[in-house]
Structures are given as structure tokens and as C-alpha cells.
Design an enzyme around this catalytic site. Structure first.
Site, PDB file in Angstrom:
ATOM      1  N   SER A 128       0.835  -1.097  -0.196  1.00  0.00           N
ATOM      2  CA  SER A 128      -0.008  -0.173  -0.068  1.00  0.00           C
ATOM      3  C   SER A 128       0.719   1.029   0.000  1.00  0.00           C
ATOM      4  CB  SER A 128      -0.761  -0.066   1.252  1.00  0.00           C
ATOM      5  OG  SER A 128      -1.799   0.943   1.242  1.00  0.00           O
TER       6      SER A 128
ATOM      7  N   TYR B 260      -2.626  -1.260  10.324  1.00  0.00           N
ATOM      8  CA  TYR B 260      -2.357  -1.214   8.660  1.00  0.00           C
ATOM      9  C   TYR B 260      -1.326  -0.720   8.452  1.00  0.00           C
ATOM     10  CZ  TYR B 260      -3.868  -1.111   3.725  1.00  0.00           C
ATOM     11  OH  TYR B 260      -3.844  -1.085   2.504  1.00  0.00           O
TER      12      TYR B 260
END
Length: 269
Positions: free
Chosen positions: A145, A158
Site C-alpha cells: 500500500s 494497517y
């Protein structure tokens, strides 16, 4: 249908019944690979994913529904994939995200996100990479990401998992860099780091932001993009699929240890 440049190769794509994973799996299927799809799907969804792969051009396709929070379930999945010939291409795409302020994060949320986003790729790579090295060809493409490169508030588990995934990938890339040859294709490990992409995982953030814009979803998306992504446009999952397909081919034998942003300039700032 694309030329069958991956004919005879087997690809395992986690989290591939929808979103980015599904788009990557379709791209690999279109190049002639056999595709193992995976995800938390019911029988109908799993069957549809298999049908999609075969329609796209996959030599064969199978579905797995293993819980990636469970190391024993991962081992069983990898046993089954090895019984099918072993994975030449692994796409660790499955992911979890929850937006919570630091003080609000409970142990269960932390453990689940780290298990799916970081520990599962480790277990899968540890099983797959030795076989790839023995065959002289292998590709691991981890879908990290933009949050594996930069941080944002309310995403501690995350961000931690994605930074960890980038680091894990670089270690594996170094350890397997000399496996195989240019002609065989070698063994590479890379990350793709998407920014805002049109997938279900961002829907909770869109809904939360829409509440600040009188429920206007379009205004919420525009606000999110303006805040982070200079291009002010989202990527489509199939664009990530095209990049993964290129990385999976022999021509990419010397691209390893990379974390490639697809983020409209987000991390260039």
C-alpha cells in the site's frame, strides 16, 4: 485474450474473489497461467471466481477459502497448491483495514490485521520460495500500500503491517536474488503500493467522509483524493493487474526488492 506468456505456470492469488486480487488473477489467467483463487467466499462465489478465470484464459483454476489468520490453514492450503504442482507465482493480496485512533485499537483488531496483512504473506512465502528457487523461476508480488511507504492517522495496525510487508519483501528479495538465471527468469520479490483504488476496502472511509458532506459520496471521494493524491483520480483494479502481470514475466528478472507506488504522486510529496 493475451498471448499465453505464462502457460504452464501456476499462480496463487490471495484475496482474489473481488477487487484488486480478482483483477490480478484475471490478468494472469489471460496470460495462460493456472490460477488458484482464494478468499472468504461461499460456494457460489468461489465457483464464480473459478469460472471467471477459465473464461479469461486460465489453463485451469481452483478455489481455496483458507482463513489467513490461521497458520495451520495456510499450511494446508500450501500443501494443496504443492500437490497441484507448486506455485510459480504468488500474489499476497488479501488484506484487512480498520480506521481507529491509536487509543481505540483493541488487541483483537491489532492481531487480526497483522495476521492477515503480514504474517500470512510470511508463511506463504516461506513455503513457496524454496520451490521457486529449485525451479529457477518464481515471482512473489506482495500488494502492500502507499501506507507501506508513508503513514496516516487512524491506521496504526494497517500501516505497521504494510511497512512490515515492504521490509519482509526486501529481505526475501535479497536472499533469493541469485536464484535461477536470466534465461530461466530468476526469482524476484516485489511490492506494489497502491494509493486510492476503487475497491471495497475503502468504502468505510468513504462513508465516514460522506457524513461530513451531507451524505454526498462524490464529494467525499473528492475530499479524500484532494487530501492525499495529487492526481485527484483513483486507480482501477485492472491497472494494478497489468503491473502485476508485467512483474510476473521473465522480462522482469532484474526487478526485485522494489516497492512500486501507484499513487498519483502521493509519495512524491
Amino acid at each position: 485474450m493475451q498471448a499465453a506468456t505464462l502457460s504452464g505456470r501456476t499462480a496463487l492469488v490471495t484475496g482474489s474473489v473481488q477487487g484488486i486480487g480478482h483483477a490480478i488473477a484475471l490478468a494472469l489467467a489471460g496470460a495462460g497461467a493456472r490460477v488458484a483463487v482464494h478468499g472468504p467466499a461461499d460456494d457460489a462465489q468461489a465457483a464464480q471466481a473459478v469460472t471467471d478465470m477459465r473464461a479469461a484464459g486460465a489453463e485451469d483454476a481452483r478455489a481455496f477459502v483458507s482463513d489467513l489468520r490461521d497458520a495451520a490453514a495456510i499450511e494446508a492450503m500450501m500443501d494443496a497448491v504443492e500437490g497441484w504442482g507448486g506455485a510459480d507465482i504468488v500474489i499476497n493480496n488479501a488484506g484487512m483495514q480498520r480506521t481507529l485512533r491509536f487509543a481505540e485499537i483493541d488487541a483483537g483488531t491489532w492481531n487480526d490485521i497483522l495476521a492477515v496483512n503480514l504474517s500470512a504473506p510470511f508463511h506463504i512465502m516461506q513455503r513457496a520460495l524454496p520451490g521457486m528457487a529449485a525451479r529457477g523461476y518464481g515471482r512473489v508480488i506482495n500488494i502492500a500500500s502507499v501506507h507501506g511507504i508513508v503513514a496516516s492517522v487512524s491506521k496504526a495496525p494497517y500501516v505497521s503491517s504494510k511497512f512490515g510487508l515492504v521490509g519482509l519483501s526486501r529481505v526475501a528479495a535479497l536472499e533469493y536474488a541469485d536464484a535461477g538465471s536470466r534465461d530461466a527468469g530468476g526469482v524476484t520479490v516485489n511490492c506494489i503500493c497502491p494509493g486510492w483504488t476503487e475497491t471495497a476496502i475503502i468504502e468505510p472511509q468513504i462513508r465516514e467522509r460522506a457524513a461530513q458532506h451531507a451524505g454526498d459520496r462524490d464529494a467525499a471521494i473528492a475530499s479524500l483524493l484532494a487530501e492525499k493524491q495529487p492526481s485527484r483520480r483513483m486507480s482501477r483494479p485492472e491497472e494494478i493487474g497489468s503491473l502485476a502481470l508485467w512483474l510476473a514475466q521473465p522480462i522482469a528478472h532484474n526487478v526485485t526488492g522494489a516497492a512500486i507506488p501507484v499513487d498519483g504522486g502521493w509519495t512524491a510529496q
